[in-house]
Design a protein around this motif. Structure first.
Motif, PDB file in Angstrom:
ATOM      1  N   LEU A  92       0.842  -1.203   0.000  1.00 52.60           N
ATOM      2  CA  LEU A  92       0.000   0.000   0.000  1.00 52.60           C
ATOM      3  C   LEU A  92       0.874   1.249   0.000  1.00 52.60           C
ATOM      4  O   LEU A  92       1.944   1.253   0.617  1.00 52.60           O
ATOM      5  CB  LEU A  92      -0.865   0.010   1.268  1.00 52.60           C
ATOM      6  CG  LEU A  92      -1.849  -1.146   1.395  1.00 52.60           C
ATOM      7  CD1 LEU A  92      -2.322  -1.283   2.835  1.00 52.60           C
ATOM      8  CD2 LEU A  92      -3.027  -0.899   0.464  1.00 52.60           C
ATOM      9  N   PRO A  93       0.418   2.319  -0.641  1.00 55.32           N
ATOM     10  CA  PRO A  93       1.172   3.573  -0.550  1.00 55.32           C
ATOM     11  C   PRO A  93       1.231   4.031   0.905  1.00 55.32           C
ATOM     12  O   PRO A  93       0.233   3.947   1.623  1.00 55.32           O
ATOM     13  CB  PRO A  93       0.329   4.547  -1.380  1.00 55.32           C
ATOM     14  CG  PRO A  93      -0.670   3.730  -2.109  1.00 55.32           C
ATOM     15  CD  PRO A  93      -0.810   2.421  -1.416  1.00 55.32           C
ATOM     16  N   LYS A  94       2.399   4.499   1.327  1.00 56.91           N
ATOM     17  CA  LYS A  94       2.560   4.871   2.747  1.00 56.91           C
ATOM     18  C   LYS A  94       1.568   5.961   3.152  1.00 56.91           C
ATOM     19  O   LYS A  94       1.156   6.035   4.312  1.00 56.91           O
ATOM     20  CB  LYS A  94       3.992   5.329   3.008  1.00 56.91           C
ATOM     21  CG  LYS A  94       4.955   4.155   3.065  1.00 56.91           C
ATOM     22  CD  LYS A  94       6.310   4.561   3.605  1.00 56.91           C
ATOM     23  CE  LYS A  94       7.216   3.341   3.634  1.00 56.91           C
ATOM     24  NZ  LYS A  94       8.627   3.632   3.525  1.00 56.91           N
ATOM     25  N   ALA A  95       1.175   6.800   2.198  1.00 56.72           N
ATOM     26  CA  ALA A  95       0.270   7.909   2.513  1.00 56.72           C
ATOM     27  C   ALA A  95      -1.089   7.403   3.024  1.00 56.72           C
ATOM     28  O   ALA A  95      -1.814   8.132   3.688  1.00 56.72           O
ATOM     29  CB  ALA A  95       0.075   8.772   1.278  1.00 56.72           C
ATOM     30  N   GLN A  96      -1.414   6.145   2.702  1.00 54.20           N
ATOM     31  CA  GLN A  96      -2.718   5.623   3.155  1.00 54.20           C
ATOM     32  C   GLN A  96      -2.699   5.140   4.612  1.00 54.20           C
ATOM     33  O   GLN A  96      -3.728   4.830   5.184  1.00 54.20           O
ATOM     34  CB  GLN A  96      -3.134   4.444   2.273  1.00 54.20           C
ATOM     35  CG  GLN A  96      -3.636   4.865   0.909  1.00 54.20           C
ATOM     36  CD  GLN A  96      -4.146   3.666   0.127  1.00 54.20           C
ATOM     37  OE1 GLN A  96      -4.448   2.618   0.686  1.00 54.20           O
ATOM     38  NE2 GLN A  96      -4.243   3.830  -1.181  1.00 54.20           N
ATOM     39  N   LEU A  97      -1.497   5.031   5.187  1.00 51.58           N
ATOM     40  CA  LEU A  97      -1.410   4.432   6.523  1.00 51.58           C
ATOM     41  C   LEU A  97      -1.899   5.387   7.609  1.00 51.58           C
ATOM     42  O   LEU A  97      -1.749   6.605   7.493  1.00 51.58           O
ATOM     43  CB  LEU A  97       0.030   4.050   6.847  1.00 51.58           C
ATOM     44  CG  LEU A  97       0.765   3.097   5.918  1.00 51.58           C
ATOM     45  CD1 LEU A  97       2.028   2.580   6.575  1.00 51.58           C
ATOM     46  CD2 LEU A  97      -0.124   1.935   5.503  1.00 51.58           C
ATOM     47  N   LEU A  98      -2.416   4.811   8.660  1.00 49.88           N
ATOM     48  CA  LEU A  98      -2.680   5.604   9.866  1.00 49.88           C
ATOM     49  C   LEU A  98      -1.337   6.042  10.429  1.00 49.88           C
ATOM     50  O   LEU A  98      -0.364   5.280  10.388  1.00 49.88           O
ATOM     51  CB  LEU A  98      -3.395   4.736  10.912  1.00 49.88           C
ATOM     52  CG  LEU A  98      -4.841   4.348  10.639  1.00 49.88           C
ATOM     53  CD1 LEU A  98      -5.295   3.292  11.649  1.00 49.88           C
ATOM     54  CD2 LEU A  98      -5.759   5.557  10.706  1.00 49.88           C
TER      55      LEU A  98
END
Ligand code: SAM
Ligand code: SF4
Length: 338
Positions: free
Chosen positions: A47-53
């Motif tokens: 997943l793109p890191k920007a999607q992480l909490l």
């Protein structure tokens, strides 16, 4: 915050089948430094890191679960220890251990433990699960697609030296490690560790027919009984394991049997992914988008998501590993959080 949440305690999390949710599995990343053949594809789409909490969001959401009665949190992934600064999250949540939390624990492949075990132990973690399916270096490299056995063993030794209780988790794989499971158990018990065997589950498409990997633990148990004396134990650790004592090694062995013996009736768990999706069952697709609710409405948003989760948690999974069967769900274990 002083580490105590009891003053904010609200309603317990009870689903429509009367099961009380006391256990949160918190996935902090879907990434991993290994590529276990039963878990991921060789070239996974991470997943793109920007999607992480963020770590702050993970903390706040986890603490809200604690305020709603969760007593045990397991940090997992992907490989949780490859997420930068994850130890800060562990230290933050560790402050609740002994008051609002009975236990904070971790599932890891041990590759990063040499440098981190002491800090993790100091943070309040007392037990960890380490995934290790073989003690043969070549087989380890093949099963993990490039991992180095000694790195894992060094990490385990560091955990032991730091005073962490270690449980070795091994996935039983047909034609792969079935000939060495007894030796792996004997080694773990010799080191003073518990061991648990896990049936492979049809999670995600790993480009292999699960029927070729699946080894029923009923057969493994029969085989072990030819060598050792196994006595059932009443012990429960909040998870789905059923335990036996092996008289000859003196150690404890767990069996996680999602296929041959369904354990859903006693399910007390939910899983939060690193992107803030709440899964109330490992074997179903439906997720609740906690991240959007939290970003939009804060704790009030979480409250309504948790109520929705309790109203919709499925009664049981429907895993099927017969030849040709499709995966039960499209996401793999590393995506959901093992
Ligand atoms: N990377 C860490 C590790 O390996 O311990 C934590 C995450 S991993 C997804 C958690 C556990 O899930 C591991 O014990 C792994 O063996 C298990 N696992 C992964 N895919 C599985 C599958 N398809 N069936 C059964 N167990 C699986
Ligand atoms: Fe990584 Fe754990 Fe999956 Fe292996 S089981 S690929 S170590 S997340």
């Amino acid at each position: 915050m002083d580490g105590s949440l009891t003053s904010t305690q609200t309603r317990p999390l009870i689903d429509r089948f009367g099961r009380e949710i006391r256990y949160l599995r918190l996935s902090v990343t879907d990434r991993c430094d290994l590529r276990c053949v039963y878990c991921m594809a060789e070239r996974p789409d991470f997943l793109p890191k920007a999607q992480l909490l963020t770590l702050e969001e993970l903390s706040a959401i986890a603490e809200h679960f604690v305020a709603r009665g969760v007593r045990k949190i397991r940090i997992t992934g992907g490989e949780p220890l490859v997420r930068r600064d994850v130890v800060q999250l562990i230290e933050h949540l560790g402050r609740h251990v002994g008051s609002d939390l009975d236990e904070l624990t971790l599932t890891t492949n041990a590759t990063q433990l040499t440098g981190l075990a002491e800090r993790i132990a100091r943070a309040g973690v007392k037990r960890i699960n380490v995934s290790l399916d073989t003690l043969d270096a070549d087989r380890y490299a093949r099963l993990t697609r490039g991992g180095r056995l000694q790195t894992c063993l060094d990490g385990i030794a560091a955990a032991k030296a730091a005073g962490l209780a270690v449980k070795i988790n091994a996935v039983a794989l047909k034609g792969e490690n079935e000939d060495e499971l007894a030796d792996l158990i004997a080694w773990a018990h010799g080191e003073g560790f518990d061991a648990t065997l896990i049936e492979v589950m049809p999670l995600g498409d790993v480009r292999t027919d699960r029927a070729d990997q699946f080894l029923p633990l009923t057969a493994v148990r029969d085989k072990l009984s030819e060598r050792w004396t196994l006595t059932d134990l009443p012990d429960r650790t909040g998870g789905p394991s059923r335990y036996v004592r092996i008289a000859e090694t003196g150690g404890r062995l767990g069996f996680i049997t999602p296929l041959t013996s369904n354990f859903c009736a006693g399910c007390n768990r939910v899983r939060l992914t690193c992107t803030g999706e709440l899964y109330t069952c490992l074997g179903h697709e439906g997720a609740i988008d906690l991240k959007s609710a939290y970003r939009k409405d804060g704790l009030a948003g979480l409250e309504s998501c948790l109520d929705q989760a309790m109203a919709t948690k499925p009664e049981r999974h429907e895993f099927d590993v017969r030849r040709g069967a499709a995966p039960a769900v499209s996401r793999n274990m590393a995506r959901t959080g093992g």
